[in-house]
Write an enzyme that holds these catalytic residues in place. Structure first.
Site, PDB file in Angstrom:
ATOM      1  N   ASP A   1       0.831  -1.222   0.000  1.00 31.96           N
ATOM      2  CA  ASP A   1       0.000   0.000   0.000  1.00 31.96           C
ATOM      3  C   ASP A   1       0.859   1.262   0.000  1.00 31.96           C
ATOM      4  O   ASP A   1       2.074   1.200   0.219  1.00 31.96           O
ATOM      5  CB  ASP A   1      -0.948   0.010   1.205  1.00 31.96           C
ATOM      6  CG  ASP A   1      -0.203  -0.048   2.539  1.00 31.96           C
ATOM      7  OD1 ASP A   1       0.869  -0.672   2.602  1.00 31.96           O
ATOM      8  OD2 ASP A   1      -0.687   0.548   3.514  1.00 31.96           O
TER       9      ASP A   1
ATOM     10  N   GLU B   1      -0.019  -1.286   5.742  1.00 30.17           N
ATOM     11  CA  GLU B   1       1.102  -0.884   6.601  1.00 30.17           C
ATOM     12  C   GLU B   1       0.997   0.585   6.978  1.00 30.17           C
ATOM     13  O   GLU B   1       1.372   0.979   8.080  1.00 30.17           O
ATOM     14  CB  GLU B   1       2.438  -1.130   5.866  1.00 30.17           C
ATOM     15  CG  GLU B   1       3.673  -0.942   6.735  1.00 30.17           C
ATOM     16  CD  GLU B   1       4.254   0.470   6.734  1.00 30.17           C
ATOM     17  OE1 GLU B   1       5.123   0.735   7.573  1.00 30.17           O
ATOM     18  OE2 GLU B   1       3.843   1.314   5.914  1.00 30.17           O
TER      19      GLU B   1
HETATM   20 ZN    ZN Z   1       6.872   2.198   3.837  1.00 28.11          ZN
END
Ligand code: ZN
Length: 382
Positions: A81, A143
């Site tokens: 992401d 993340e």
């Molecule tokens: Zn990163």
């Protein structure tokens, strides 16, 4: 035979597949397209692919690709992401890779979709039949917000590679340590009333003013009592990030909220930080019963430290040409480390370009990264 894109083309396809993570619903996207892209590529190279939906998310998946069999081996990990982008501040389309001044510009070029283009390149020349130990590729979801993908992976996977690299942008410097992160909201519940009659109400802003005083002294105490010289910011930090309270000048403020974050040093636990907060606020909690509360805004991320000395760190220092270091930002490393492997954060691109308009990856890092990954795979899988 395979029909795999070259490095530039694979980078283009990764960047063109948007997978933004955001706490704001209007920005937040699934990552199924980029996961599918990676699955298609690595499958052609003979990897076995498993894709797992990440619980608590919408359309977000982790991908684990495995080549070879047996115990140990190498895990190359990264997040699929990116953060959102501010279109007006980009000089080019963030989702289209643009080459200029010996750099590739695009959202995720360095943080960190670019890492997967490098892995693909390194894997093309592998002789899978000669692998002595497995090579794993992990692409996680979310993340940039909750780290839900890496948390879920660590809880559910029983693979145990010997070593793992998280390819976050460290300018190819091996990172052996980073801080943890937690965010909390402090809420003061007052009693609203007409401003002309202060005695009829309890002003939440006035109580929050005292809360802030206590937090600022806690910040000073932490700077005195805790120190780790490996970091450029040597103490844990406490940041007052956002405040909201009241609605009108002529009303006693009945409700006030303060959002803060704390970044712990390796060795400090969440419980320790929460206890420090609790102690700091205890006198006010006693003075204003049932008016002050604090709640976690989202799950915390632990700090990370790879125990030293370690053979993997020495090898990474040798092949990267850089001494290892500590950084202030958080990564998925503490979750990956739970697999029981020696873990380092090490990847191309600079953190200075991450989360910024006009994010880029310099051409000068390409050969170095290719060489580094090939050397790592040869050492730990053959
Ligand atoms: Zn990163």
């Amino acid at each position: 035979m395979t029909n795999l894109p070259g490095f530039t083309e694979s980078l283009k396809q990764l960047i063109a597949s948007p997978s933004i993570s955001s706490m704001q619903k209007s920005w937040d996207q699934g990552n199924q397209d980029i996961i599918h892209l990676l699955a298609t590529w690595f499958e052609q190279l003979g990897f076995s692919i498993s894709i797992h939906p990440v619980p608590g998310t919408e359309n977000k998946f982790n991908l684990l690709a495995k080549l070879g069999s047996g115990e140990g081996g190498l895990l190359l990990a990264g997040h699929s992401d990116t953060v959102p982008f501010d279109e007006n501040r980009w000089l080019s389309d963030p989702l289209t890779v643009t080459s200029k001044d010996d750099k590739f510009y695009g959202l995720g070029t360095c943080d960190m979709k670019g890492f997967f283009a490098f892995i693909l390149e390194a894997c093309k020349s592998l002789n899978a039949k000669k692998l002595a130990k497995p090579l794993y590729i992990l692409a996680t979801a979310d993340e940039e917000t909750t780290m839900a993908g890496a948390r879920f992976f660590a809880q559910t996977q029983d693979i145990k590679p010997d070593v793992a690299i998280i390819g976050e942008p460290t300018s190819l410097v091996p990172v052996i340590m980073h801080k943890g992160h937690m965010s909390h909201r402090i809420t003061v519940q007052g009693q609203s009333g007409h401003s002309s009659k202060p005695s009829l109400g309890v002003n939440a802003i006035e109580i929050m003013y005292q809360v802030i005083g206590e937090l600022l002294s806690l910040k000073e105490k932490m700077a005195i009592n805790y120190c780790n010289q490996s970091f450029d910011v040597t103490s844990p930090t406490l940041n007052l990030g956002a405040i909201k309270g009241g609605d009108n000048a002529n009303r006693i403020c009945g409700h006030c909220e303060l959002d803060l974050d704390m970044r712990s040093l390796p060795g400090m636990t969440d419980a320790e930080l929460i206890a420090l907060l609790g102690e700091a606020l205890a006198p006010l909690a006693e003075k204003y019963p049932n008016r002050i509360s604090f709640d976690e805004l989202h799950p915390s991320s632990p700090s990370f430290a790879q125990e030293q000395p370690c053979e993997f760190t020495s090898f990474a220092e040798e092949i990267s040409g850089h001494k290892c270091c500590a950084v202030n930002y958080a990564t998925e490393a503490p979750f990956i480390q739970q697999l029981g492997c020696q873990t380092l954060v090490l990847g191309p691109g600079s953190i200075d370009q991450a989360h910024q308009p006009n994010e880029f990856l310099s051409f000068s890092e390409i050969d170095k990264t290719n060489c580094l990954l090939t050397t790592l795979i040869n050492k730990y899988c053959f």
